[in-house]
Motif scaffolding. Structure first.
Motif, PDB file in Angstrom:
ATOM      1  N   ARG A  93      53.438  48.652 -33.358  1.00  0.00           N
ATOM      2  CA  ARG A  93      54.261  47.438 -32.826  1.00  0.00           C
ATOM      3  C   ARG A  93      54.223  46.443 -33.637  1.00  0.00           C
ATOM      4  O   ARG A  93      53.291  46.310 -34.408  1.00  0.00           O
ATOM      5  CB  ARG A  93      53.469  47.222 -31.331  1.00  0.00           C
ATOM      6  N   THR A  94      55.372  45.460 -33.661  1.00  0.00           N
ATOM      7  CA  THR A  94      55.359  44.385 -34.250  1.00  0.00           C
ATOM      8  C   THR A  94      55.684  43.335 -33.537  1.00  0.00           C
ATOM      9  O   THR A  94      56.137  43.469 -32.283  1.00  0.00           O
ATOM     10  CB  THR A  94      56.472  44.546 -35.587  1.00  0.00           C
ATOM     11  N   CYS A  95      55.661  42.195 -34.193  1.00  0.00           N
ATOM     12  CA  CYS A  95      55.948  40.851 -33.260  1.00  0.00           C
ATOM     13  C   CYS A  95      57.435  40.759 -32.902  1.00  0.00           C
ATOM     14  O   CYS A  95      57.889  40.171 -31.904  1.00  0.00           O
ATOM     15  CB  CYS A  95      55.197  39.855 -33.750  1.00  0.00           C
ATOM     16  N   CYS A  98      58.501  37.219 -36.371  1.00  0.00           N
ATOM     17  CA  CYS A  98      57.911  36.572 -37.626  1.00  0.00           C
ATOM     18  C   CYS A  98      58.883  36.513 -38.764  1.00  0.00           C
ATOM     19  O   CYS A  98      59.718  37.254 -38.953  1.00  0.00           O
ATOM     20  CB  CYS A  98      56.522  36.907 -38.073  1.00  0.00           C
ATOM     21  N   CYS A 101      59.363  40.205 -39.849  1.00  0.00           N
ATOM     22  CA  CYS A 101      60.191  41.061 -38.747  1.00  0.00           C
ATOM     23  C   CYS A 101      61.715  40.655 -38.919  1.00  0.00           C
ATOM     24  O   CYS A 101      62.574  41.269 -38.624  1.00  0.00           O
ATOM     25  CB  CYS A 101      59.364  40.802 -37.530  1.00  0.00           C
ATOM     26  N   GLU A 106      59.619  44.679 -41.459  1.00  0.00           N
ATOM     27  CA  GLU A 106      58.612  44.695 -40.247  1.00  0.00           C
ATOM     28  C   GLU A 106      57.281  45.526 -40.589  1.00  0.00           C
ATOM     29  O   GLU A 106      56.167  45.012 -39.835  1.00  0.00           O
ATOM     30  CB  GLU A 106      59.201  45.478 -39.210  1.00  0.00           C
ATOM     31  N   CYS A 109      54.682  42.618 -40.858  1.00  0.00           N
ATOM     32  CA  CYS A 109      54.476  41.854 -39.773  1.00  0.00           C
ATOM     33  C   CYS A 109      53.133  41.013 -39.552  1.00  0.00           C
ATOM     34  O   CYS A 109      52.148  41.595 -40.051  1.00  0.00           O
ATOM     35  CB  CYS A 109      54.689  42.548 -38.438  1.00  0.00           C
ATOM     36  N   GLU A 110      53.214  39.817 -39.295  1.00  0.00           N
ATOM     37  CA  GLU A 110      52.003  38.690 -39.123  1.00  0.00           C
ATOM     38  C   GLU A 110      51.135  39.427 -38.078  1.00  0.00           C
ATOM     39  O   GLU A 110      49.942  38.994 -37.963  1.00  0.00           O
ATOM     40  CB  GLU A 110      52.404  37.600 -39.071  1.00  0.00           C
ATOM     41  N   GLN A 111      51.834  39.822 -37.165  1.00  0.00           N
ATOM     42  CA  GLN A 111      51.060  40.214 -35.865  1.00  0.00           C
ATOM     43  C   GLN A 111      51.152  41.842 -35.335  1.00  0.00           C
ATOM     44  O   GLN A 111      51.651  42.035 -34.341  1.00  0.00           O
ATOM     45  CB  GLN A 111      51.469  39.459 -34.705  1.00  0.00           C
ATOM     46  N   GLN A 113      50.534  45.836 -34.493  1.00  0.00           N
ATOM     47  CA  GLN A 113      49.486  46.886 -33.898  1.00  0.00           C
ATOM     48  C   GLN A 113      49.516  48.141 -34.741  1.00  0.00           C
ATOM     49  O   GLN A 113      50.638  48.376 -35.123  1.00  0.00           O
ATOM     50  CB  GLN A 113      49.669  46.887 -32.531  1.00  0.00           C
TER      51      GLN A 113
END
Ligand SMILES: [Zn+2]
Ligand SMILES: [Zn+2]
Length: 350
Positions: A93-95, A98, A101, A106, A109-111, A113
């Motif tokens: 998963r990505t945010c 950011c 993304c 992506e 990505c900074e956040q 999973q």
């Protein structure tokens, strides 16, 4: 459901995974629930289990090359039906918002999973995954063949992309592969299909070197051997930093060395002359969903044939020990008892 659980990272030889009974996960509104048929075993699993990657979730179910059938669907999911066969990969998963993304990166990505690291993975009877990050799998591949495509395959594909060779440059190009496990054995098939000469440097004459020859390598040598010609690009799949100067030495001017692993031992100092001549060293971090879709299309078109060593579900610790000892030929796959496809003898080499 049955699941392999990591409570505390430890050396694979200490058998850190514990087989337990857990409640079945429930899919949230954007997720699929999958009955797992097979789950590929990746070197990254070993890094997670042995604690070379930081702990983000504990206890944790590892595994990020999941092949399964959809058995339940979240209320906001489109494009999937009960019974569909899907694959789940490392990028879970990505945010979506950011700077990375928002700019087709992506994978950075900074956040993010990650399956089997920050969220539970596929060494289990069932798993949940966001529908938007799940892949429809080409019919061409049965469950066991498909599993190693989901990380080893996709990452190898991205490594090829990041060599910087353009579409019309692959034919006749000379590519080096350092390390020849799950990723290498898929990558060579893509490169050969594009008309590229592949030079493989790897230890283990019996398994890895023999498989490299079988898959059409132009030349095969030991890990630190120097190929007979200068290479246009190289990919290092082995997590061994000492290979970076070795690969640079074999690289022609303007070439790129791509580092394909998520973890690598320290890179030793080397003379500037090795990188001078506009040689480039770059890492690969994860993959985008576009990489995954493009790779699965190309793999089905060739078609790529994965060489797998099957481990029954109750052998997860043994599978990781085998991977650590470099004794898996091709890709290891953890298989549930109810796997739908018959084990194909052509794909078994152990
Ligand atoms: Zn993001
Ligand atoms: Zn992986």
């Amino acid at each position: 459901m049955k699941a392999w659980i990591l409570d505390t990272p430890a050396l694979a030889t200490e058998r850190p995974l514990r087989l337990g009974e857990l409640p079945m996960p429930a899919p949230s509104e954007d997720e699929l629930l999958l009955r797992v048929n097979a789950c590929g075993i990746c070197r990254t699993d070993l890094h997670v289990v042995e604690g070379e990657l930081a702990v983000h979730r504990s206890p944790l179910i590892p595994g990020h090359q999941i092949v399964g059938r959809v058995t339940a669907i979240g209320s906001r999911v489109n494009g999937f039906a009960i019974g569909d066969r899907v694959g789940v990969a490392w990028l879970n998963r990505t945010c979506g918002v950011c700077e990375f993304c928002s700019s087709n990166r992506e994978n950075l990505c900074e956040q993010p999973q990650f399956t089997g690291w920050t969220v539970d993975g596929g060494y289990a009877g069932y798993a949940v995954a966001p529908a938007l990050f799940s892949y429809h799998l080409p019919e061409k591949f049965h469950d066991i063949q498909a599993a190693p495509l989901l990380c080893a395959g996709i990452i190898g594909y991205r490594c090829l992309r990041l060599t910087g060779l353009r579409e019309n440059e692959w034919k006749g190009a000379r590519l080096g592969l350092y390390g020849f496990g799950a990723a290498g054995h898929v990558c060579i098939q893509l490169a050969r299909a594009r008309g590229t000469e592949v030079y493989v440097c790897t230890r283990d004459r019996e398994r890895h070197q023999a498989l490299a020859r079988e898959l059409g390598a132009t030349w095969v040598g030991d890990a630190q051997d120097e190929p007979p010609v200068k290479l246009d690009a190289s990919i290092i799949f082995a997590p061994a930093g000492e290979l970076v100067p070795v690969a640079l030495k074999a690289l022609r001017k303007g070439g790129t060395v791509v580092l394909g692993g998520i973890h690598m031992s320290p890179i030793p100092q080397f003379d500037y002359s090795l990188v001078y001549g506009e040689r480039v060293i770059r890492s690969v971090a994860n993959n985008t969903r576009e990489d995954g879709r493009e790779f699965l299309r190309e793999a089905a078109r060739i078609p790529v044939r994965t060489h797998t060593q099957v481990f029954p579900f109750d052998q997860a610790n043994e599978a990781l020990i085998a991977l650590k000892n470099d004794s898996v030929r091709g890709a290891g796959v953890l298989v549930m008892d109810r796997v739908e496809a018959k084990v194909n003898h052509d794909s078994l080499h152990s």
